[in-house]
Design an enzyme around this catalytic site. Sequence first.
Site, PDB file in Angstrom:
ATOM      1  N   GLU A   1      -6.341   7.163  -0.938  1.00 40.47           N
ATOM      2  CA  GLU A   1      -6.309   5.886  -0.221  1.00 40.47           C
ATOM      3  C   GLU A   1      -6.892   4.737  -1.038  1.00 40.47           C
ATOM      4  OE1 GLU A   1      -4.701   5.126   2.499  1.00 40.47           O
ATOM      5  OE2 GLU A   1      -4.001   7.191   2.503  1.00 40.47           O
TER       6      GLU A   1
ATOM      7  N   HIS B   1       0.836  -1.202   0.000  1.00 38.69           N
ATOM      8  CA  HIS B   1       0.000   0.000   0.000  1.00 38.69           C
ATOM      9  C   HIS B   1       0.874   1.256   0.000  1.00 38.69           C
ATOM     10  CE1 HIS B   1      -3.477   2.529   1.414  1.00 38.69           C
ATOM     11  NE2 HIS B   1      -2.484   3.206   1.980  1.00 38.69           N
ATOM     12  N   GLU B   2       1.900   1.270   0.816  1.00 37.20           N
ATOM     13  CA  GLU B   2       2.785   2.432   0.874  1.00 37.20           C
ATOM     14  C   GLU B   2       3.622   2.548  -0.402  1.00 37.20           C
ATOM     15  OE1 GLU B   2       2.146   4.419   2.997  1.00 37.20           O
ATOM     16  OE2 GLU B   2       1.252   3.300   4.653  1.00 37.20           O
TER      17      GLU B   2
ATOM     18  N   HIS C   1       1.679   4.275  -3.093  1.00 37.75           N
ATOM     19  CA  HIS C   1       1.700   5.736  -3.005  1.00 37.75           C
ATOM     20  C   HIS C   1       2.919   6.296  -3.736  1.00 37.75           C
ATOM     21  CE1 HIS C   1      -1.732   6.450  -0.516  1.00 37.75           C
ATOM     22  NE2 HIS C   1      -1.255   5.813   0.544  1.00 37.75           N
TER      23      HIS C   1
END
Length: 385
Positions: free
Chosen positions: A276, A182-183, A186
């Site tokens: 998100e 997930h990071e 980004h």
Amino acid sequence: MGVTGPHTWRLRARLLVLGVVLVAFDAVAVAVAYGLAHLAVGLAPLLWSDPGGLFSVGFGTGLLVPVVVVGTPLVLVAQSVFGYRMTLREGLSGATDPSETTPDSIAAMRRKIDRQDAVQSVRKRVDRLAHTADMAPPDVSIVESATPNSFVASRPGERTLVVTTALVEALADEELDAVLAHELAHLKHGDSVVMTAAAFLPTVTDRCRAIAVGVLRRSFLTAWLFDTDGSADARTLIAGQFEIALVVFAVAVLPVVAVLSLASTACYRLLSRIREYAADAGAVAICGSPAAMASALETLTTDHRPDGDLRAAETGVRELCVLPHSIEDDPGDSGGSGGVAGRIGGGWANLHARLLPGSHPDIDDRLHALRDRQAAVDDADESTF
């Protein structure tokens, strides 16, 4: 499996919108600074007791457009440089790389060794996931904190992924991979650069607001008008020939920076919400398991939900995190001291809670989107047989 796909153009359009909004707020901030500079120059005669010379310089707007045109890119550069440093300083305060800590006891040494092992383990995971995503791995830091969370901060040429010790301890292997992916998403999407820079303006404007409040609190004039209980030293700290000029300037600055702080924070949080869903989808693209990401979110929110009002928490790193929790174990009392100052601080916190949107989508909405993705994956697997 890469992070790219049929919706790449949507990610690029979303990133473009983030950048346009950031530039617009920078332009407004430069214009506000230009007006406040004129106000400060106009009040300068009060410093040498010459009320007749007030505002003799005037409030000309002829240079406003050139100042905004030149100042906006300079502010963008400052955001990129100092926003990254500020974010890491806040996120890593109290515990950074274990090699930089000095053990004062056997227990401290054990914590250092454990964290060093955790750093190496997380780095290996990040390297593997970054290879899958076809991207260079970022630097990795672990913060010793009882709150499980993670975030990334970046600027051109520098990227750092931060996780807490509680996150590593709370999640199973597949869940931890999903959060790390997930990071990385980004970073892959590019929104971490924009968000790291966007964190600069809300923080700076809120600090300017706090400084203006501090000037009024310590002023002998306001202490006399409101009959506060400050000490003699505090009342005379800025008394004298600068008193009137500082108080007038603080009174003028306070509503301006308060509005700019609220507006920039609201924009910052809305940008945080937008990104998100794409990062969750990016995590799925890297790991290939919507269920793992959903399971990680459920684990973190079911067993480790903070007791406080998350929307009223201090703006900064939390908007960058996978969940809207403060990294710090004890963020402290932001309401200020008692009396007038305490009431102002409490009112400001309540205003934040009432007016500002949440920094993250509702967790149930994120879980619903991930479950829909998992259902689509299961249907696709069944159709192959």
